[in-house]
Structures are given as structure tokens and as C-alpha cells.
Design a protein around this motif. Structure first.
Motif, PDB file in Angstrom:
ATOM      1  N   VAL A  92       2.202  16.581   1.663  1.00  0.00           N
ATOM      2  CA  VAL A  92       1.918  15.908   2.591  1.00  0.00           C
ATOM      3  C   VAL A  92       2.605  14.396   2.877  1.00  0.00           C
ATOM      4  CG1 VAL A  92      -0.244  13.984   2.980  1.00  0.00           C
ATOM      5  CG2 VAL A  92      -0.784  16.296   1.730  1.00  0.00           C
ATOM      6  N   ALA A  93       3.362  13.929   1.808  1.00  0.00           N
ATOM      7  CA  ALA A  93       4.195  12.866   1.906  1.00  0.00           C
ATOM      8  C   ALA A  93       5.327  13.195   2.800  1.00  0.00           C
ATOM      9  CB  ALA A  93       4.761  12.604   0.554  1.00  0.00           C
ATOM     10  N   ALA A  94       5.646  14.623   2.828  1.00  0.00           N
ATOM     11  CA  ALA A  94       6.871  15.018   3.597  1.00  0.00           C
ATOM     12  C   ALA A  94       6.534  15.364   4.912  1.00  0.00           C
ATOM     13  CB  ALA A  94       7.776  16.114   2.882  1.00  0.00           C
ATOM     14  N   CYS A 146       4.210   9.064  -4.399  1.00  0.00           N
ATOM     15  CA  CYS A 146       4.521   9.864  -3.150  1.00  0.00           C
ATOM     16  C   CYS A 146       4.173   9.049  -2.070  1.00  0.00           C
ATOM     17  CB  CYS A 146       4.019  11.141  -2.889  1.00  0.00           C
ATOM     18  SG  CYS A 146       5.119  12.391  -4.116  1.00  0.00           S
ATOM     19  N   GLY A 147       3.223   7.965  -2.035  1.00  0.00           N
ATOM     20  CA  GLY A 147       2.940   7.285  -0.903  1.00  0.00           C
ATOM     21  C   GLY A 147       1.896   7.952   0.046  1.00  0.00           C
ATOM     22  N   VAL A 148       1.059   8.502  -0.611  1.00  0.00           N
ATOM     23  CA  VAL A 148       0.033   9.087   0.383  1.00  0.00           C
ATOM     24  C   VAL A 148      -1.401   8.887  -0.085  1.00  0.00           C
ATOM     25  CG1 VAL A 148       1.523  11.318   1.162  1.00  0.00           C
ATOM     26  CG2 VAL A 148      -0.199  11.363  -0.723  1.00  0.00           C
ATOM     27  N   THR A 193       0.020   0.844  -0.047  1.00  0.00           N
ATOM     28  CA  THR A 193       0.075  -0.324   0.606  1.00  0.00           C
ATOM     29  C   THR A 193       1.574  -0.785   0.932  1.00  0.00           C
ATOM     30  OG1 THR A 193      -0.062  -1.704  -1.608  1.00  0.00           O
ATOM     31  CG2 THR A 193      -2.145  -1.090  -0.497  1.00  0.00           C
ATOM     32  N   GLY A 194       2.362  -0.319   0.624  1.00  0.00           N
ATOM     33  CA  GLY A 194       3.790  -0.883   0.836  1.00  0.00           C
ATOM     34  C   GLY A 194       4.866  -0.167  -0.073  1.00  0.00           C
ATOM     35  N   CYS A 195       5.894  -0.727   0.061  1.00  0.00           N
ATOM     36  CA  CYS A 195       7.162  -0.179  -0.795  1.00  0.00           C
ATOM     37  C   CYS A 195       7.738  -1.314  -1.615  1.00  0.00           C
ATOM     38  CB  CYS A 195       8.242   0.516   0.167  1.00  0.00           C
ATOM     39  SG  CYS A 195       7.835   1.964   1.057  1.00  0.00           S
ATOM     40  N   VAL A 227       4.219   1.639  -3.551  1.00  0.00           N
ATOM     41  CA  VAL A 227       3.320   1.386  -4.281  1.00  0.00           C
ATOM     42  C   VAL A 227       1.835   1.026  -3.598  1.00  0.00           C
ATOM     43  CG1 VAL A 227       4.996   0.052  -5.880  1.00  0.00           C
ATOM     44  CG2 VAL A 227       3.873  -1.157  -3.943  1.00  0.00           C
ATOM     45  N   GLY A 228       0.881   1.065  -4.461  1.00  0.00           N
ATOM     46  CA  GLY A 228      -0.499   0.886  -3.951  1.00  0.00           C
ATOM     47  C   GLY A 228      -1.496   0.502  -4.779  1.00  0.00           C
ATOM     48  N   VAL A 229      -2.798   0.618  -4.514  1.00  0.00           N
ATOM     49  CA  VAL A 229      -3.844   0.261  -5.557  1.00  0.00           C
ATOM     50  C   VAL A 229      -4.807   1.538  -5.481  1.00  0.00           C
ATOM     51  CG1 VAL A 229      -3.420  -2.106  -5.180  1.00  0.00           C
ATOM     52  CG2 VAL A 229      -5.027  -0.686  -3.479  1.00  0.00           C
ATOM     53  N   GLN A 230      -5.540   1.422  -6.735  1.00  0.00           N
ATOM     54  CA  GLN A 230      -6.552   2.588  -6.683  1.00  0.00           C
ATOM     55  C   GLN A 230      -7.996   1.692  -6.543  1.00  0.00           C
ATOM     56  OE1 GLN A 230      -7.873   5.800 -10.145  1.00  0.00           O
ATOM     57  NE2 GLN A 230      -6.659   3.889 -10.804  1.00  0.00           N
ATOM     58  N   TRP A 231      -8.754   2.475  -5.645  1.00  0.00           N
ATOM     59  CA  TRP A 231     -10.072   1.707  -5.540  1.00  0.00           C
ATOM     60  C   TRP A 231     -11.156   3.145  -6.096  1.00  0.00           C
ATOM     61  CZ3 TRP A 231     -11.186  -0.444  -0.028  1.00  0.00           C
ATOM     62  CH2 TRP A 231     -10.378  -1.461   0.226  1.00  0.00           C
ATOM     63  N   VAL A 232     -12.152   2.512  -6.998  1.00  0.00           N
ATOM     64  CA  VAL A 232     -13.178   3.518  -7.732  1.00  0.00           C
ATOM     65  C   VAL A 232     -14.549   2.924  -7.521  1.00  0.00           C
ATOM     66  CG1 VAL A 232     -13.612   4.195  -9.901  1.00  0.00           C
ATOM     67  CG2 VAL A 232     -11.438   3.680  -9.383  1.00  0.00           C
ATOM     68  N   ALA A 233     -15.275   4.059  -7.180  1.00  0.00           N
ATOM     69  CA  ALA A 233     -16.919   3.403  -7.011  1.00  0.00           C
ATOM     70  C   ALA A 233     -17.710   4.548  -8.060  1.00  0.00           C
ATOM     71  CB  ALA A 233     -17.248   3.846  -5.469  1.00  0.00           C
ATOM     72  N   ARG A 234     -19.022   4.098  -8.056  1.00  0.00           N
ATOM     73  CA  ARG A 234     -19.973   4.624  -8.818  1.00  0.00           C
ATOM     74  C   ARG A 234     -20.128   6.104  -8.374  1.00  0.00           C
ATOM     75  NH1 ARG A 234     -24.177   2.272  -7.501  1.00  0.00           N
ATOM     76  NH2 ARG A 234     -23.464   0.902  -6.197  1.00  0.00           N
ATOM     77  N   PRO A 235     -20.693   6.960  -9.078  1.00  0.00           N
ATOM     78  CA  PRO A 235     -20.883   8.441  -8.943  1.00  0.00           C
ATOM     79  C   PRO A 235     -21.965   8.557  -7.699  1.00  0.00           C
ATOM     80  CG  PRO A 235     -21.047   7.961 -11.179  1.00  0.00           C
ATOM     81  CD  PRO A 235     -21.164   6.765 -10.667  1.00  0.00           C
ATOM     82  N   ASP A 236     -21.447   9.319  -6.874  1.00  0.00           N
ATOM     83  CA  ASP A 236     -21.970   9.752  -5.604  1.00  0.00           C
ATOM     84  C   ASP A 236     -21.884   8.710  -4.643  1.00  0.00           C
ATOM     85  OD1 ASP A 236     -22.609  12.389  -6.646  1.00  0.00           O
ATOM     86  OD2 ASP A 236     -24.498  11.645  -7.530  1.00  0.00           O
ATOM     87  N   GLN A 237     -21.089   7.879  -4.550  1.00  0.00           N
ATOM     88  CA  GLN A 237     -20.942   6.857  -3.561  1.00  0.00           C
ATOM     89  C   GLN A 237     -19.371   7.214  -2.901  1.00  0.00           C
ATOM     90  OE1 GLN A 237     -23.180   4.229  -2.634  1.00  0.00           O
ATOM     91  NE2 GLN A 237     -24.207   5.442  -3.870  1.00  0.00           N
ATOM     92  N   ASP A 238     -19.315   8.352  -2.908  1.00  0.00           N
ATOM     93  CA  ASP A 238     -17.871   8.826  -2.450  1.00  0.00           C
ATOM     94  C   ASP A 238     -17.639   8.513  -1.024  1.00  0.00           C
ATOM     95  OD1 ASP A 238     -19.110  10.807  -4.545  1.00  0.00           O
ATOM     96  OD2 ASP A 238     -16.959  11.658  -4.291  1.00  0.00           O
TER      97      ASP A 238
END
Length: 405
Positions: free
Chosen positions: A126-128, A150-152, A365-367, A374-385
Motif C-alpha cells: 500500500v505504501a508503495a 510505512c506511513g499508511v 500525520t507527517g514525517c 510518524v503518526g498516532v494510534q486511535w483506539v475505541a471501545r469494542p464495536d465502535q469500529d
């Protein structure tokens, strides 16, 4: 639009000499047409991690110990994507048995650095720009970490919501099928196919600012200056757009959950690979995988069951603790992709969410100053996909910052 079969195969054949994302590519002339011409993913080409079956292609799990015979039928997730009009064009490289021994894949952003693992080939493809969608799996950090390196965009759904029939399961209570895409919008399209009955939750994001928990996770590991700036910039941007930010104290729980994850993963991995260990092909296992099996076999069933009881108790407590939070912001990885390809990097900041089974999303989010993502991880409770993805589509443009340091 997503890349079609002809475009994807052309790009893959042209670019894979350096990236080495693919185990095998299909012959375009022999590809079966998708059954749906007007589906949500009509005409889209996609890659499949080589622990998931695709009819007519072998599934070798990154190991010489597995046979080369082609799979007789698709895995359930591949069948779902086909029914929506998408076409699998090949199998992507995985670390051996989706554990830690890396395959040949290189990071498209800098070939001297790891692409992460174990879903290395899917993230790199995907990154390529070879495909816009590729399936992967996560046991510890095998989706989020390579997405970060890989920044995706990488998405790991709620545990158990994507059916695993046709997947070579490593750890029964951890393994989750997810996907990499070029954009959040594409990830939402994949989710509409693979998680079709959970979409109502996406309506929760309309017309209000989010409630966000910030978990820097300082108690369990350090992050690079660029990763720290990415996290800080994300939180600052969310505040500027009205988000209410809370900082819960969960340090002690994090350490406990990491211990439980290690116990769970090794115990289940050992039992999952016991047939290989007892086969004539056992000598083909890498030292790292053989060592993990040995450690897992040293964990008694009583110890394993006790850890699962503790896991269930903490899972209930965390659902209650984060019950009024829309999503959690936390590091995706300790930093940029490490130099060298002998290791896939650390999954330290992903394992808790794999253990709890909560949906997790990496947002690039950037380089950093060296050009690595680099970037960030977002997480939610189950079934809030779907709600998590909807928040991301709305807010991802606001948290991007082309140069971090």
C-alpha cells in the motif's frame, strides 16, 4: 477511486524488485472476475497477507515448512471482498507464522529500514502505491506497527468481528484480521463490507466535538522526539477543534496487561504450532519461532487459565472506565522505523489493544527529519469500529503536519 487490477499488477511488477512486498502475484489473464460489478469495492485490486487463503494460490505463512499446494477456496474475508466487487491479485509477505522472523520486504520510504511486521508485505504494498487495500492480521502489533513504519492507514477491528475461516491462526484469542489502505475513506469502504452490521455507530459523530482520552504510556516505554511531537500535535489540534481531553491514570494496569499478553501469546502460539514442531519439517523453523514455542510450552494450563481470568476482569473494568470516551489517543510505535531489516521493531504500544480486543487505527500525520513517517494510534471501545473511522475521516486532515522535526 481505488487502483484496478490492471493498474495494480503493473505497478506491483514494476516496483517489487526493490520492495519485495509480494510472495506471488496472480496472472491477470487467469483472474476470475468479481461477482459484483457495482459493489462497494467494484473493480478494486487488493493484496492478501500470506496467512489467509486465496483460491488457487498457496498459503505458506512465511515458512518453508508449509506446503506449496494452492488453497482450494477463499478465506471468508476474501470471499466477502470478492462479493463486493474487489479482486485479490496476490499474496503479500509475512513474518514466519506471523511472529517475528522477518521476510524479505523493505520499507518503501527507505529500504534500509524495516517495514515492520508481521504484516510487512501488505503495509509496504500500500505504501508503495501497488494497491490501495491489503489484508493483514494482528496478534500483538502486526497491523498498527507496519502501518506506522510505512506511513499508511492501518485498521485492526474489534476482535472476532471479521470471520477467520481460511486463516492460519497463530493465537486463538488474539489474532484479528484487519486491513491497510491509502486513506481513511478507503478504510471505511472496506469496513462497510467486512463489518456491515456495525455501521449505525458512525452516526454518533455528527454535530459535536469528541471526548478523548490521552494515554502517553510513559510507564511502559519511551518514544522518539518525532513520535512525541506527533502525539502532542494531534492532541493540540483536537483541543483546537473542541475536543474534551482527559488523562486517566492506568499505568499499573498497562504493565499487568502487557504481562498477560505475553503469557497468552506464547501459550497459544506454542499449542498452535505444536503440529509443526512434531512434524518432519520442524527443522525448518527459525530459532526465534522455536524459542517462542519452547517458552509457551513451559506455561502450564493452570497459569494460562489464571491469566485469562485476570484479562476478563481488567477488560470489564476498562470498558467501564472508558465508557464515556469516544476514542483514545496513544502512540502507534516507539518512533520511526528502525534501521536494519533483521527485526520488525517493537509492538509495545499495540499489545494491550490486541489483548483487550478493542478496535485500533493508525493515522499517519507527517514525517520526521529523516523522512520516515510518524503518526498516532486511535483506539475505541469494542464495536465502535465505524464510529472510530468516522471520527478519523472527519479529523485526520486537522492533525496532519507534513514535517514533525
Amino acid at each position: 477511486m481505488m487502483l484496478n487490477v490492471h493498474e495494480a499488477l503493473g505497478r506491483s511488477r514494476a516496483g517489487d524488485t526493490q520492495v519485495q512486498a509480494w510472495v506471488c502475484l496472480a496472472d491477470e489473464a487467469g483472474l476470475a472476475p468479481a461477482p459484483a460489478e457495482q459493489g462497494a469495492l467494484a473493480g478494486a485490486a487488493f493484496g492478501v497477507k500470506d496467512v489467509i487463503d486465496v483460491a488457487g494460490l498457496p498459503t505458506r505463512s512465511g515458512s518453508a515448512a508449509e506446503p506449496q499446494a494452492p488453497a482450494a477456496r477463499d478465506a471468508s474475508c476474501v470471499a466477502q471482498l470478492r462479493a463486493a466487487g474487489a479482486v485479490p491479485i496476490g499474496k503479500t509477505v509475512t513474518a514466519e507464522y506471523a511472529y517475528v522472523t522477518p521476510g524479505p520486504t523493505r520499507n518503501p520510504r527507505n529500504p534500509a529500514h524495516t517495514p515492520g511486521g508481521s504484516s510487512s508485505g501488505s503495509a509496504a504494498a500500500v505504501a508503495a502505491g501497488m494497491v490501495d487495500l491489503a489484508l493483514g492480521t494482528q496478534t500483538g502489533g502486526s497491523m498498527i506497527r507496519p502501518a506506522a513504519f510505512c506511513g499508511v492507514v492501518g485498521f485492526k477491528p474489534t476482535f472476532g468481528r471479521v470471520h477467520r475461516q481460511g486463516m492460519h491462526v497463530l493465537c486463538d484469542s488474539l489474532d484479528t484480521i484487519g486491513w491497510f489502505t491509502s486513506t481513511v475513506e478507503q478504510s471505511r469502504r472496506a469496513a462497510s463490507v467486512l463489518l456491515p452490521d456495525l455501521e449505525a455507530s458512525a452516526g454518533q459523530v455528527a454535530g459535536r466535538a469528541p471526548r478523548v482520552a490521552l494515554l502517553p504510556c510513559d510507564a511502559i516505554g519511551d518514544v522518539s522526539p518525532a513520535a512525541r511531537l506527533a502525539l502532542d500535535h494531534c492532541v493540540q489540534s483536537l483541543r483546537e477543534h473542541g475536543a474534551h481531553i482527559v488523562l486517566p491514570d492506568v499505568d499499573a494496569d498497562l504493565r499487568t496487561l502487557l504481562h498477560i499478553h505475553a503469557q497468552t501469546m506464547h501459550a497459544e502460539l506454542a499449542r498452535g504450532l505444536l503440529p509443526v514442531l512434531q512434524s518432519p519439517q520442524a527443522g525448518l523453523l527459525s530459532p526465534a519461532t522455536r524459542g517462542a514455542i519452547d517458552r509457551g510450552l513451559g506455561i502450564s494450563y493452570t497459569e494460562y487459565v489464571s491469566s485469562q481470568h485476570a484479562r476478563e476482569s481488567l477488560s470489564r473494568a476498562w470498558r467501564e472506565r472508558f465508557g464515556d470516551v469516544d476514542f483514545i489517543v496513544t502512540p502507534s510505535a516507539p518512533g520511526e522505523a528502525p534501521e536494519g531489516v533483521q527485526s520488525t521493531g517493537s509492538s509495545l504500544f499495540n499489545r494491550v489493544w490486541s489483548l483487550l480486543g478493542w478496535p485500533a487505527l493508525h493515522l499517519p500525520t507527517g514525517c520526521a527529519g529523516n523522512g520516515l513517517p510518524v503518526g498516532v494510534q486511535w483506539v475505541a471501545r469494542p464495536d465502535q469500529d465505524h464510529a472510530l473511522l468516522a471520527w478519523a475521516q472527519r479529523l485526520h486532515p486537522e492533525i496532519r503536519r507534513p514535517a514533525i522535526v
